[in-house]
Design a protein around this motif. Structure first.
Motif, PDB file in Angstrom:
ATOM      1  N   ILE A  23       0.845  -1.185   0.000  1.00  0.00           N
ATOM      2  CA  ILE A  23       0.000   0.000   0.000  1.00  0.00           C
ATOM      3  C   ILE A  23       0.884   1.240   0.000  1.00  0.00           C
ATOM      4  O   ILE A  23       1.705   1.426   0.899  1.00  0.00           O
ATOM      5  CB  ILE A  23      -0.919   0.000   1.236  1.00  0.00           C
ATOM      6  CG1 ILE A  23      -1.733  -1.305   1.274  1.00  0.00           C
ATOM      7  CG2 ILE A  23      -1.830   1.215   1.250  1.00  0.00           C
ATOM      8  CD1 ILE A  23      -1.984  -1.820   2.652  1.00  0.00           C
ATOM      9  N   ASP A  24       0.704   2.083  -1.015  1.00  0.00           N
ATOM     10  CA  ASP A  24       1.442   3.341  -1.096  1.00  0.00           C
ATOM     11  C   ASP A  24       0.726   4.363  -0.220  1.00  0.00           C
ATOM     12  O   ASP A  24      -0.396   4.765  -0.509  1.00  0.00           O
ATOM     13  CB  ASP A  24       1.500   3.820  -2.551  1.00  0.00           C
ATOM     14  CG  ASP A  24       2.360   5.054  -2.741  1.00  0.00           C
ATOM     15  OD1 ASP A  24       2.742   5.692  -1.739  1.00  0.00           O
ATOM     16  OD2 ASP A  24       2.639   5.396  -3.902  1.00  0.00           O
ATOM     17  N   GLU A  25       1.365   4.761   0.876  1.00  0.00           N
ATOM     18  CA  GLU A  25       0.797   5.732   1.804  1.00  0.00           C
ATOM     19  C   GLU A  25       1.475   7.093   1.684  1.00  0.00           C
ATOM     20  O   GLU A  25       1.372   7.932   2.575  1.00  0.00           O
ATOM     21  CB  GLU A  25       0.914   5.215   3.240  1.00  0.00           C
ATOM     22  CG  GLU A  25       0.096   3.966   3.501  1.00  0.00           C
ATOM     23  CD  GLU A  25       0.135   3.520   4.947  1.00  0.00           C
ATOM     24  OE1 GLU A  25       1.102   3.864   5.670  1.00  0.00           O
ATOM     25  OE2 GLU A  25      -0.809   2.821   5.360  1.00  0.00           O
ATOM     26  N   SER A  26       2.155   7.315   0.588  1.00  0.00           N
ATOM     27  CA  SER A  26       2.928   8.543   0.405  1.00  0.00           C
ATOM     28  C   SER A  26       2.066   9.788   0.547  1.00  0.00           C
ATOM     29  O   SER A  26       2.519  10.806   1.094  1.00  0.00           O
ATOM     30  CB  SER A  26       3.617   8.534  -0.956  1.00  0.00           C
ATOM     31  OG  SER A  26       4.480   7.425  -1.059  1.00  0.00           O
ATOM     32  N   LEU A  28      -0.171  10.422   2.522  1.00  0.00           N
ATOM     33  CA  LEU A  28      -0.382  10.753   3.927  1.00  0.00           C
ATOM     34  C   LEU A  28       0.805  11.508   4.525  1.00  0.00           C
ATOM     35  O   LEU A  28       0.708  12.029   5.635  1.00  0.00           O
ATOM     36  CB  LEU A  28      -0.618   9.474   4.741  1.00  0.00           C
ATOM     37  CG  LEU A  28      -1.820   8.625   4.336  1.00  0.00           C
ATOM     38  CD1 LEU A  28      -1.830   7.322   5.134  1.00  0.00           C
ATOM     39  CD2 LEU A  28      -3.107   9.397   4.522  1.00  0.00           C
ATOM     40  N   HIS A  42       6.576   6.240   0.831  1.00  0.00           N
ATOM     41  CA  HIS A  42       6.102   5.697   2.100  1.00  0.00           C
ATOM     42  C   HIS A  42       5.142   4.543   1.811  1.00  0.00           C
ATOM     43  O   HIS A  42       4.119   4.746   1.155  1.00  0.00           O
ATOM     44  CB  HIS A  42       5.378   6.764   2.912  1.00  0.00           C
ATOM     45  CG  HIS A  42       6.256   7.880   3.375  1.00  0.00           C
ATOM     46  ND1 HIS A  42       6.793   8.812   2.513  1.00  0.00           N
ATOM     47  CD2 HIS A  42       6.695   8.207   4.613  1.00  0.00           C
ATOM     48  CE1 HIS A  42       7.524   9.672   3.205  1.00  0.00           C
ATOM     49  NE2 HIS A  42       7.481   9.315   4.477  1.00  0.00           N
ATOM     50  N   ARG A  44       3.181   0.717   3.210  1.00  0.00           N
ATOM     51  CA  ARG A  44       2.775  -0.265   4.221  1.00  0.00           C
ATOM     52  C   ARG A  44       2.737  -1.604   3.505  1.00  0.00           C
ATOM     53  O   ARG A  44       2.142  -1.727   2.433  1.00  0.00           O
ATOM     54  CB  ARG A  44       1.398   0.062   4.779  1.00  0.00           C
ATOM     55  CG  ARG A  44       0.843  -1.031   5.696  1.00  0.00           C
ATOM     56  CD  ARG A  44      -0.442  -0.606   6.374  1.00  0.00           C
ATOM     57  NE  ARG A  44      -0.232   0.594   7.157  1.00  0.00           N
ATOM     58  CZ  ARG A  44       0.340   0.650   8.362  1.00  0.00           C
ATOM     59  NH1 ARG A  44       0.771  -0.475   8.923  1.00  0.00           N
ATOM     60  NH2 ARG A  44       0.485   1.786   8.993  1.00  0.00           N
TER      61      ARG A  44
END
Length: 92
Positions: A23-26, A28, A42, A44
């Motif tokens: 999961i790309d949380e960039s 956030l 970033h 997960r």
């Protein structure tokens, strides 16, 4: 190739997971240290694999870090991990 795709391919090849989510949380972390406007910094990772049987949480994380060493030196600034064995996925 997108960074998320490289992460997925490397973990699949090295650890043969029964479950894998990258999961790309960039988005956030926009404006935070290590964030780039184009994202993919970033992530997960939720991974379940028999390769983790008998390993501590720290040893599991180290194994993932070894597989993704190139990405962690380069575009990936942060990596949150959830590591499980298939037995830990079973209900009850």
């Amino acid at each position: 190739m997108r960074v998320a795709d490289r992460i997925e391919r490397k973990l699949t090849d090295a650890l043969a997971p029964t479950r894998l989510r990258v999961i790309d949380e960039s988005h956030l972390h926009a404006g935070h240290a290590g964030a780039r406007p184009e994202g993919e910094t970033h992530f997960r990772v939720e991974i379940t694999t028999p390769a983790f049987d008998g390993l501590s949480r720290v040893a599991r994380q180290r194994r993932v870090y070894e597989v993704l060493a190139e990405e962690l030196r380069g575009p990936v600034h942060a990596l949150a991990l959830q590591t499980r064995t298939p037995a830990e996925e079973q209900p009850g």
